[in-house]
Motif scaffolding. Structure first.
Motif, PDB file in Angstrom:
ATOM      1  N   TYR A  26       0.826  -1.205   0.000  1.00 41.01           N
ATOM      2  CA  TYR A  26       0.000   0.000   0.000  1.00 41.01           C
ATOM      3  C   TYR A  26       0.866   1.265   0.000  1.00 41.01           C
ATOM      4  O   TYR A  26       0.565   2.234  -0.683  1.00 41.01           O
ATOM      5  N   TRP A  83       0.908   4.014  -2.932  1.00 35.76           N
ATOM      6  CA  TRP A  83       0.640   5.415  -2.599  1.00 35.76           C
ATOM      7  C   TRP A  83       1.778   6.303  -3.092  1.00 35.76           C
ATOM      8  O   TRP A  83       1.540   7.366  -3.654  1.00 35.76           O
ATOM      9  N   GLN A  84       3.020   5.849  -2.909  1.00 40.00           N
ATOM     10  CA  GLN A  84       4.166   6.643  -3.359  1.00 40.00           C
ATOM     11  C   GLN A  84       4.171   6.808  -4.878  1.00 40.00           C
ATOM     12  O   GLN A  84       4.458   7.880  -5.400  1.00 40.00           O
ATOM     13  N   GLN A 106       1.488   9.269  -5.731  1.00 38.18           N
ATOM     14  CA  GLN A 106       1.959  10.616  -5.377  1.00 38.18           C
ATOM     15  C   GLN A 106       2.928  11.142  -6.434  1.00 38.18           C
ATOM     16  O   GLN A 106       2.837  12.300  -6.846  1.00 38.18           O
TER      17      GLN A 106
END
Length: 184
Positions: free
Chosen positions: A42, A46-47, A50
Motif C-alpha cells: 500500500y 501510494w508513493q 503521489q
C-alpha cells in the motif's frame, strides 16, 4: 466440591488455554508478516500515485506556460511589422522631420515600447558580421564578400525567451566571383 478442588479439571483447562495461546502465537508471526507485506504494498502504491500526481502537475504547468508563450509569440509576431516600420522611420528621418519636436517624443515612446517588449523576453537577433546560422538567419541573397558571413540585414529577426520568433532576413557573403547578387 468447591471450584478449584479438583486439580485435574483445572490443569486440563489450563493446558487447553496454553495450547490455544501457543497455537495463536505460532500463527501470529505469519499474520504480522502478511500484514507488513500488505502495508509495504500500500505504501509503494501510494508513493507511485503521489509521484504520478506530481508529474501530472508539472506537465500541466509546463503545458500552460508553453501555451502562454505561444500566445504571446503570436501577438508579438503581429506587432513586429509595426516595430520594423517605426524602426526604419526613426533610423533615417527626413530633414524636415528632424526639426519637429514631436518626433523626439515619438522616438522616446518607441524606445519605451522596445524596452517593454524586451522585458517580456523579445530580443533582436544580432546578425550583421556574424557567421550565417540557419537557425537564426534566412538567407535571401548571396553577394561577394567573406564566405558565410552576414553582410547585410534586410529585416531584423527576433527571439522570444530564447526561441526564434522570426529569423533575420540576410545577405550572405560568397567567396566565389560569380554574379554580384545571386538569389537562392
Amino acid at each position: 466440591m468447591l471450584p478449584g478442588e479438583n486439580g485435574d479439571v483445572d490443569r486440563t483447562e489450563k493446558e487447553e488455554e496454553t495450547t490455544d495461546s501457543e497455537q495463536y502465537l505460532e500463527v501470529l508471526p505469519e499474520e504480522v508478516k502478511d500484514e507488513r507485506e500488505k502495508a509495504q504494498f500500500y505504501l509503494a502504491t501510494w508513493q507511485r500515485a503521489q509521484a504520478d500526481l506530481e508529474n501530472y502537475r508539472r506537465r500541466v504547468q509546463q503545458d500552460r506556460n508553453e501555451a502562454l508563450s505561444m500566445a504571446s509569440g503570436a501577438i508579438l509576431t503581429k506587432l513586429l511589422g509595426a516595430v520594423d516600420d517605426l524602426d526604419r522611420a526613426f533610423a533615417r528621418p527626413s530633414s524636415e522631420m528632424r526639426k519637429k519636436e514631436w518626433v523626439d517624443g515619438a522616438r522616446l515612446s518607441f524606445q519605451k515600447l522596445k524596452t517593454a517588449l524586451e522585458s517580456e523576453g523579445l530580443n533582436p537577433i544580432d546578425a550583421l558580421g556574424k557567421p550565417f546560422d540557419p537557425r537564426y538567419h534566412e538567407a535571401i541573397m548571396r553577394r561577394s564578400g567573406d564566405d558565410g558571413i552576414v553582410l547585410e540585414e534586410l529585416r531584423k529577426g527576433y527571439t522570444l525567451n530564447g526561441r526564434v520568433l522570426r529569423p533575420s532576413m540576410v545577405v550572405v557573403g560568397a567567396a566565389e566571383d560569380g554574379d554580384s547578387e545571386e538569389h537562392q
